[in-house]
Design a protein around this motif. Structure first.
Motif, mmCIF file in Angstrom:
data_model
loop_
_atom_site.group_PDB
_atom_site.id
_atom_site.type_symbol
_atom_site.label_atom_id
_atom_site.label_comp_id
_atom_site.label_asym_id
_atom_site.label_seq_id
_atom_site.Cartn_x
_atom_site.Cartn_y
_atom_site.Cartn_z
ATOM 1 N N THR A 57 -70.354 57.205 -50.873
ATOM 2 C CA THR A 57 -69.574 56.348 -51.820
ATOM 3 C C THR A 57 -68.440 55.557 -51.075
ATOM 4 O O THR A 57 -68.307 54.435 -51.182
ATOM 5 N N LEU A 58 -67.596 56.432 -50.594
ATOM 6 C CA LEU A 58 -66.368 56.047 -49.891
ATOM 7 C C LEU A 58 -66.878 55.164 -48.584
ATOM 8 O O LEU A 58 -66.261 54.052 -48.077
ATOM 9 N N GLY A 59 -68.033 55.441 -48.002
ATOM 10 C CA GLY A 59 -68.498 54.626 -46.907
ATOM 11 C C GLY A 59 -68.898 53.136 -47.325
ATOM 12 O O GLY A 59 -68.646 52.228 -46.341
ATOM 13 N N ARG A 60 -69.587 53.187 -48.326
ATOM 14 C CA ARG A 60 -69.977 51.830 -48.938
ATOM 15 C C ARG A 60 -68.552 51.076 -49.363
ATOM 16 O O ARG A 60 -68.911 49.693 -49.111
ATOM 17 N N TRP A 61 -67.885 51.739 -50.086
ATOM 18 C CA TRP A 61 -66.544 50.897 -50.453
ATOM 19 C C TRP A 61 -65.792 50.684 -49.146
ATOM 20 O O TRP A 61 -65.173 49.471 -49.058
ATOM 21 N N ASP A 62 -65.683 51.363 -48.203
ATOM 22 C CA ASP A 62 -65.006 50.994 -46.939
ATOM 23 C C ASP A 62 -65.769 49.944 -46.417
ATOM 24 O O ASP A 62 -64.905 48.896 -45.868
ATOM 25 N N GLU A 63 -67.037 49.549 -46.302
ATOM 26 C CA GLU A 63 -67.691 48.362 -45.793
ATOM 27 C C GLU A 63 -67.286 47.300 -46.583
ATOM 28 O O GLU A 63 -67.358 46.134 -45.921
ATOM 29 N N GLU A 64 -67.122 47.408 -47.855
ATOM 30 C CA GLU A 64 -66.702 46.328 -48.957
ATOM 31 C C GLU A 64 -65.240 46.001 -48.519
ATOM 32 O O GLU A 64 -64.831 44.845 -49.082
ATOM 33 N N ARG B 42 -62.817 47.846 -49.336
ATOM 34 C CA ARG B 42 -62.081 48.856 -50.297
ATOM 35 C C ARG B 42 -61.529 50.082 -49.773
ATOM 36 O O ARG B 42 -62.580 51.027 -49.512
ATOM 37 N N LYS B 43 -60.453 50.414 -49.465
ATOM 38 C CA LYS B 43 -60.000 51.373 -48.874
ATOM 39 C C LYS B 43 -58.756 51.992 -49.858
ATOM 40 O O LYS B 43 -58.203 51.444 -50.450
ATOM 41 N N GLY B 44 -58.545 53.268 -49.106
ATOM 42 C CA GLY B 44 -57.431 54.051 -50.063
ATOM 43 C C GLY B 44 -57.968 54.310 -51.375
ATOM 44 O O GLY B 44 -56.871 54.417 -52.463
ATOM 45 N N VAL B 45 -58.977 54.508 -51.713
ATOM 46 C CA VAL B 45 -59.550 55.059 -53.159
ATOM 47 C C VAL B 45 -58.701 56.320 -53.619
ATOM 48 O O VAL B 45 -58.349 57.223 -53.062
ATOM 49 N N ILE B 46 -58.642 56.410 -55.042
ATOM 50 C CA ILE B 46 -58.156 57.316 -55.432
ATOM 51 C C ILE B 46 -59.128 58.391 -56.119
ATOM 52 O O ILE B 46 -60.309 57.913 -56.454
ATOM 53 N N LEU B 47 -59.108 59.757 -56.431
ATOM 54 C CA LEU B 47 -59.988 60.839 -56.815
ATOM 55 C C LEU B 47 -60.714 60.026 -57.974
ATOM 56 O O LEU B 47 -61.893 60.199 -58.226
ATOM 57 N N ARG B 48 -59.722 59.649 -58.952
ATOM 58 C CA ARG B 48 -60.271 59.150 -60.359
ATOM 59 C C ARG B 48 -61.524 58.091 -60.172
ATOM 60 O O ARG B 48 -62.363 58.302 -60.736
ATOM 61 N N GLU B 49 -61.310 57.317 -59.206
ATOM 62 C CA GLU B 49 -62.066 55.980 -59.160
ATOM 63 C C GLU B 49 -63.525 56.808 -58.680
ATOM 64 O O GLU B 49 -64.570 56.111 -59.011
ATOM 65 N N ILE B 50 -63.541 57.713 -57.653
ATOM 66 C CA ILE B 50 -64.675 58.437 -57.148
ATOM 67 C C ILE B 50 -65.276 59.003 -58.141
ATOM 68 O O ILE B 50 -66.587 59.153 -58.365
ATOM 69 N N GLY B 51 -64.707 60.115 -58.956
ATOM 70 C CA GLY B 51 -65.155 60.647 -59.972
ATOM 71 C C GLY B 51 -65.837 59.678 -61.196
ATOM 72 O O GLY B 51 -66.994 60.179 -61.529
ATOM 73 N N GLU B 52 -65.255 58.591 -61.468
ATOM 74 C CA GLU B 52 -65.771 57.653 -62.665
ATOM 75 C C GLU B 52 -66.956 57.149 -61.987
ATOM 76 O O GLU B 52 -68.049 56.800 -62.640
ATOM 77 N N GLU B 53 -67.199 56.786 -60.702
ATOM 78 C CA GLU B 53 -68.298 56.163 -59.884
ATOM 79 C C GLU B 53 -69.479 57.277 -60.084
ATOM 80 O O GLU B 53 -70.777 56.752 -60.297
ATOM 81 N N LEU B 54 -69.250 58.495 -59.889
ATOM 82 C CA LEU B 54 -70.156 59.528 -59.665
ATOM 83 C C LEU B 54 -70.444 60.296 -60.859
ATOM 84 O O LEU B 54 -71.382 61.063 -60.905
ATOM 85 N N GLY B 55 -69.657 60.044 -61.834
ATOM 86 C CA GLY B 55 -69.902 60.845 -63.213
ATOM 87 C C GLY B 55 -69.380 62.244 -63.136
ATOM 88 O O GLY B 55 -69.999 63.179 -63.730
ATOM 89 N N GLU B 56 -68.540 62.494 -62.176
ATOM 90 C CA GLU B 56 -67.907 63.825 -61.896
ATOM 91 C C GLU B 56 -66.424 64.099 -62.267
ATOM 92 O O GLU B 56 -65.804 63.000 -62.274
ATOM 93 N N SER B 57 -65.864 65.223 -62.246
ATOM 94 C CA SER B 57 -64.328 65.458 -62.652
ATOM 95 C C SER B 57 -63.544 65.496 -61.492
ATOM 96 O O SER B 57 -64.343 65.492 -60.226
ATOM 97 N N SER B 58 -62.413 65.144 -61.605
ATOM 98 C CA SER B 58 -61.589 64.667 -60.487
ATOM 99 C C SER B 58 -61.440 66.111 -59.901
ATOM 100 O O SER B 58 -61.344 66.346 -58.295
ATOM 101 N N GLN B 59 -61.547 67.176 -60.515
ATOM 102 C CA GLN B 59 -61.482 68.536 -59.625
ATOM 103 C C GLN B 59 -62.326 68.862 -58.849
ATOM 104 O O GLN B 59 -62.256 69.328 -57.846
ATOM 105 N N LYS B 60 -63.517 68.635 -59.374
ATOM 106 C CA LYS B 60 -64.712 68.715 -58.470
ATOM 107 C C LYS B 60 -64.972 67.628 -57.302
ATOM 108 O O LYS B 60 -65.188 68.091 -56.180
#
Length: 216
Positions: free
Chosen positions: A150-157, A159-177
């Motif tokens: 996910t980070l790699g795809r966004w990096d190619e687009e 989109r850099k320096g994303v935050i944990l919440r954005e990754i969690g929302e994209e993957l449907g997982e908690s920020s802790q995980k």
């Protein structure tokens, strides 16, 4: 037991100097382009006479992926060998690909200098580069791989320096995980992060991009 992986073109003297510096070499894999196939064959015959086990791998000297894939394949076929990569010869692309490959497989890259006075010893001419601290021979899977991809795809687009919440929302997982897996990826050198205020921003590293490129 040690294996030397050596790209070359018309000039081969650097190969012999490198092998002199590393007297324990047992096996040599030459990366030879079609243009210099005859040079590779002659060199292989000469090195065989000196007791080395020599294999020739034909590569496209202007295809980075072909060179890197060849080096990685050779390394996987020789898992018990200590591997060195001579990054001196061949095209500039071959030298760059050999350097990247050495990092990828955890090998020791070295460069052979041209003599300036004629009085230098072989050891003075062979420059050993720092060995990578984290070879990319490991495999990641599951959610950790999903996070990196996910980070790699966004990096190619762009989109850099994303935050944990954005990754969690994209993957449907908690920020802790997500945070746990980010820490694991960071230990492997695949991502890095910095904290601005209370927010952690995550970036794919050059190593992470290389890992994704050659494992996808």
């Amino acid at each position: 037991m040690s294996l030397h992986i050596v790209p070359h073109g018309q000039t081969t003297v650097h190969i012999k100097r490198g092998l002199q510096a590393y007297g324990s070499a047992d096996k040599i894999n030459l990366l030879t382009s079609e243009k210099f196939r005859s040079v590779g064959n002659e060199l292989a015959e000469e090195l065989t006479e000196f007791g080395y086990t020599v294999e020739i791998n034909l590569v496209d000297a202007f295809d980075l992926r072909d060179v890197v894939d060849t080096v990685v394949s050779v390394a996987r076929e020789n898992p018990d060998q200590e591997i060195y990569v001579n990054i001196t010869g061949g095209t500039n692309l071959m030298a760059g690909a050999a350097t990247a490959s050495a990092f990828f497989i955890g090998a020791t890259p070295y460069y052979v200098l041209e003599p300036q006075t004629g009085e230098e010893s072989v050891d003075d001419l062979v420059m050993k580069l720092p060995s990578p601290t984290q070879p990319l021979t490991f495999e990641i899977e599951g959610l950790q791989l999903d996070v990196l991809q996910t980070l790699g795809r966004w990096d190619e687009e762009g989109r850099k320096g994303v935050i944990l919440r954005e990754i969690g929302e994209e993957l449907g997982e908690s920020s802790q995980k997500i945070s746990y897996h980010i820490n694991q990826l960071q230990e492997k050198g695949l991502v890095e992060s910095n904290i601005e205020g209370r927010t952690k921003h995550v970036y794919v590293t050059d190593v992470g991009r290389l890992y994704l490129q050659w494992t996808n």
